[in-house]
Write an enzyme that holds these catalytic residues in place. Sequence first.
Site, PDB file in Angstrom:
ATOM      1  N   LYS A  78     -40.353 -20.195  -8.999  1.00  0.00           N
ATOM      2  CA  LYS A  78     -39.148 -20.134  -9.747  1.00  0.00           C
ATOM      3  C   LYS A  78     -38.723 -21.162 -10.311  1.00  0.00           C
ATOM      4  O   LYS A  78     -39.167 -22.376 -10.029  1.00  0.00           O
ATOM      5  CB  LYS A  78     -38.218 -19.688  -8.370  1.00  0.00           C
ATOM      6  CG  LYS A  78     -36.561 -19.335  -8.854  1.00  0.00           C
ATOM      7  CD  LYS A  78     -35.747 -19.062  -7.775  1.00  0.00           C
ATOM      8  CE  LYS A  78     -34.420 -18.488  -8.058  1.00  0.00           C
ATOM      9  NZ  LYS A  78     -33.560 -18.158  -6.956  1.00  0.00           N
ATOM     10  N   SER A 156     -31.145 -13.970  -7.335  1.00  0.00           N
ATOM     11  CA  SER A 156     -31.185 -14.586  -8.496  1.00  0.00           C
ATOM     12  C   SER A 156     -32.843 -14.834  -8.790  1.00  0.00           C
ATOM     13  O   SER A 156     -33.266 -15.235  -9.753  1.00  0.00           O
ATOM     14  CB  SER A 156     -30.506 -16.085  -8.517  1.00  0.00           C
ATOM     15  OG  SER A 156     -31.241 -16.891  -7.306  1.00  0.00           O
ATOM     16  N   SER A 180     -31.070 -14.141  -2.508  1.00  0.00           N
ATOM     17  CA  SER A 180     -31.826 -14.214  -3.634  1.00  0.00           C
ATOM     18  C   SER A 180     -33.214 -13.918  -3.594  1.00  0.00           C
ATOM     19  O   SER A 180     -33.644 -13.880  -4.729  1.00  0.00           O
ATOM     20  CB  SER A 180     -31.373 -15.622  -4.473  1.00  0.00           C
ATOM     21  OG  SER A 180     -29.937 -15.458  -5.015  1.00  0.00           O
TER      22      SER A 180
END
Length: 449
Positions: A78, A156, A180
């Site tokens: 990420k 997310s 997330s």
Amino acid sequence: MSIHTIAEAASALAAGHATAEGLVEAALARATDPSGEGRAAFVSLQADSARAAARAMDLLRAAGRAPSPWAGIPITIKDLYDQAGLVTRGGSVALSDAAPAAATAPSVARLEQAGFVVLGRTNMTEFAFSGLGVNPHYGTPRSPWDRATGRLPGGSSSGAAVATADGMGFAGLGSDTGGSCRIPAALCGIVGWKPTARRVPLAGTLPLSATLDSLGPLARSVACCALLDSIMAGEAPWTPGPARPVRGLRLAILEGYVAEGWDATVTAAFEAALARLSAAGVQLDRLRVPELDDIPAVNGTGGFAASEAWTWHRDLLARKQDAYDPRILARIRRGERMSAADYIALTEARAKLIAAIAPRTAPYDAVVMPTCPLVPPPIAAVEPEADYNRINLQLLRNTSLANFLDRCSISLPCHRPGDAPVGFMLMGETMGDRRLCEVAAAVEAALAA
């Protein structure tokens, strides 16, 4: 041959049925396919370095010097993990002129030392502050389900989920402050893991909330997640052994507000999963925990995420406010209105709720509920600001419990192939991570039988 999991990739590499270079090239081909989701799933591909690392791992394996059985297996990270020499943007353009990272995040460095190959940096909700996965700067990758409509990937860790589901690497590193890792896993039909926060060091990552942030993987099996988690935590590599029978497990089906507002598809898939587990010998009890009803009010002033995000972002906002997604900016600015007394009261209330709830769930092997009460909504459905906020709160509602209570948690797919994805979430005890992985692996096997 079909290679789906990290264990299958390791076996194929050991047997000479696959090469690291071949695994990386296959993942890159999917990531660069113009008809695929790679353009939105990644903020940057690291094709040259991934190819070089794969070739090196193949040479080391040929010489009997591979650093681990997983050397050469491609994964993604990420866009909030530091990599030495690269700018960590956090899915934003506000940090585009920031200094490159001086060092790689320990959690990433440990995986690289084991020989895992980083394929690229995945897209995310800006600064990780939403469960939807929408990003106006780099695009919004679509959930694998119903791509013709274009549905939310969850956030997310949106890019990590879509990349993993689409075969652009065998797993993706995400973060989980309120869901997330688990929300995008649920909306993309894969497995998402949230460890007890203190187990994996947050060093070298952009923070959202130092109190709630957890670092975990999204992958295609419980065993994949358990392996990556153990390495990220600096522990000896570990996976659950042969799946234990589910017979005799005691699971608590959480009631209260987490059981409200499920859509019909979620209800059907979750109840069908419970029926299969019951038939396999799992003891299922309905559990009402009255103290849970206090959590929304306790977070009413903005919670840890808003207050701690405001502390981190306020100087950057003074210079770059216009570069932020206005919807994320509004969430961060809630923290500006919180007082020191609000924050202290929140901290004290959390400690009391953790202490009160722990004995209620301790008799069970895990607490279960749907990961999200909705199947992936259309991306267009969250364009109005009011609907953005409403759907975001719905998706975060169940997952955020584990973060607030400082627990470990995991989301497994429980839908039938071809149906809309639905997540089956298990929540364990604080620092009960290995036990929860063993239970989740047993549940995973029972649901797949």
